[in-house]
Design a protein around this motif. Structure first.
Motif, mmCIF file in Angstrom:
data_model
loop_
_atom_site.group_PDB
_atom_site.id
_atom_site.type_symbol
_atom_site.label_atom_id
_atom_site.label_comp_id
_atom_site.label_asym_id
_atom_site.label_seq_id
_atom_site.Cartn_x
_atom_site.Cartn_y
_atom_site.Cartn_z
ATOM 1 N N LEU A 87 0.835 -1.199 0.000
ATOM 2 C CA LEU A 87 0.000 0.000 0.000
ATOM 3 C C LEU A 87 0.867 1.246 0.000
ATOM 4 O O LEU A 87 1.739 1.414 0.853
ATOM 5 C CB LEU A 87 -0.911 0.010 1.227
ATOM 6 C CG LEU A 87 -1.766 1.261 1.458
ATOM 7 C CD1 LEU A 87 -2.762 1.447 0.328
ATOM 8 C CD2 LEU A 87 -2.485 1.189 2.797
ATOM 9 N N GLN A 93 -9.598 -1.815 1.601
ATOM 10 C CA GLN A 93 -9.364 -0.567 0.886
ATOM 11 C C GLN A 93 -10.711 -0.041 0.407
ATOM 12 O O GLN A 93 -11.572 -0.823 -0.006
ATOM 13 C CB GLN A 93 -8.446 -0.813 -0.308
ATOM 14 C CG GLN A 93 -8.118 0.452 -1.089
ATOM 15 C CD GLN A 93 -7.340 0.138 -2.352
ATOM 16 O OE1 GLN A 93 -7.777 -0.650 -3.170
ATOM 17 N NE2 GLN A 93 -6.182 0.759 -2.505
ATOM 18 N N LYS A 102 -8.435 5.297 -5.320
ATOM 19 C CA LYS A 102 -8.291 4.265 -4.291
ATOM 20 C C LYS A 102 -7.716 4.860 -3.019
ATOM 21 O O LYS A 102 -6.960 5.824 -3.042
ATOM 22 C CB LYS A 102 -7.391 3.142 -4.807
ATOM 23 C CG LYS A 102 -7.932 2.461 -6.053
ATOM 24 C CD LYS A 102 -6.974 1.405 -6.552
ATOM 25 C CE LYS A 102 -7.530 0.706 -7.783
ATOM 26 N NZ LYS A 102 -7.677 1.645 -8.924
ATOM 27 N N GLY A 103 -8.047 4.245 -1.883
ATOM 28 C CA GLY A 103 -7.453 4.620 -0.613
ATOM 29 C C GLY A 103 -8.087 5.822 0.042
ATOM 30 O O GLY A 103 -7.398 6.772 0.411
#
Length: 329
Positions: free
Chosen positions: A25, A69, A78-79
């Motif tokens: 990540l 996530q 994303k994230g």
């Protein structure tokens, strides 16, 4: 399914050069990658995460929960980051503080309402107190946008890219796993490697120069990974071999198309002895295509079954021309 890259990845897990596949990540961007797996896969295999999930669904990989996530429902970044929000106006600009209560008169207020320049005084009854410890207190939150004071904020996720604030239930949730080779995956890759080696040795016995896990150039000038490529440049004889567990119509079409681009004959090896698809029979009639199956004693035979779909048991047994018939032209 049984692309050279997929076999390469599972072989690495089987041989121990790769112990597991772990998600990485990027804290700043929220991007999740699987570099250990990507290193073994080819560009045409698709997204690494999707390949890993397909292998897990086939029980070739065992997966273990790592983390979650969240993906923005607006821009799909994303994230997303966790934040709190005001229950009144939904603003994420809230501050955690304390609310105080003077038990003698029952007045409740924030810290700045009790603390003056020189003393701590109840703004309701003007009683001077020695310290804030003489007041009852509990956690509170203040919204800097609408000045609402509340005990419990809303749980929200905030997009790093477009700053959209969303209810967690409205976001796209992705579970991230660590992946390990399963017992079934170990057996599967052993079969694939055995079939690949067997067909390579058969080509070598016919004095063809043979390469395993290599690339050829298609009609568009792109390099395409193949399981086995054998050739005799003097006689202008070439063969491309593809190994699959249960090849389908798409596998056959891709192999024959690539072979035509290269000017080669095609060899399709099935480790299960089955070929799937209602149109498979017509595709297998190509005279430059040979189909072999890997037997239980690890030998290759020109026998196979064609089944209409994944649930069918069998349809017919086909036999095709000898794999080593010289190519004309």
């Amino acid at each position: 399914m049984a692309s050279p890259g997929t076999v390469r990845l599972l072989a690495a897990l089987r041989e121990g050069s790769l112990d597991e596949v772990r998600p990485i990540l990027d804290i700043e961007t929220g991007q999740v990658t699987y570099p250990d797996a990507t290193e073994y896969l080819d560009g045409g295999d698709g997204q690494t995460f999707e390949v890993l999930e397909t292998l897990a669904e086939r029980d070739l990989l065992h997966r273990e929960f790592q983390e979650k996530q969240y993906i923005c429902p607006r821009c799909e970044a994303k994230g997303m980051q966790y934040t709190t929000a005001c229950p009144s106006c939904e603003s994420p600009q809230t501050i955690r503080t304390d609310r105080y209560r003077h038990s003698d008169c029952g007045y409740e207020g924030m810290r700045e309402q009790f603390v003056g320049d020189d003393a701590i005084v109840c703004p309701n009854c003007d009683t001077e107190l020695e310290s804030l410890k003489h007041l009852e207190s509990n956690a509170a939150h203040v919204c800097e946008d609408c000045d609402e004071v509340f005990e419990t904020p809303k749980h929200r996720l905030r997009c790093r890219d477009c700053f959209y604030v969303s209810d967690p239930l409205q976001t796209i949730e992705r579970v991230l796993y660590r992946y390990f080779l399963s017992e079934g995956g170990s057996h599967w890759v052993d079969e694939q490697l055995t079939a690949r080696q067997s067909v390579a040795e058969a080509f070598e016995d016919r004095q063809l120069r043979t390469e395993i896990d290599t690339v050829v150039t298609d009609g568009a000038g792109e390099e395409v990974p193949v399981h086995v490529y054998a050739r005799d440049d003097l006689l202008n004889d070439r063969v491309i071999a593809a190994i699959h567990e249960r090849p389908d119509e798409n596998d056959i079409a891709a192999l024959t198309s690539l072979a035509a681009d290269v000017g080669a004959r095609a060899t399709l090896v099935t480790t299960s002895g089955e070929i799937v698809g209602e149109r498979a029979g017509s595709l297998l009639s190509d005279e430059d295509l040979t189909v072999l199956r890997l037997t239980n004693d690890d030998t290759l035979k020109r026998e196979y079954e064609v089944v209409a779909d994944e649930r069918a048991s069998n349809s017919f047994v086909g036999r095709l021309a000898d794999i080593f018939k010289p190519q004309n032209g």
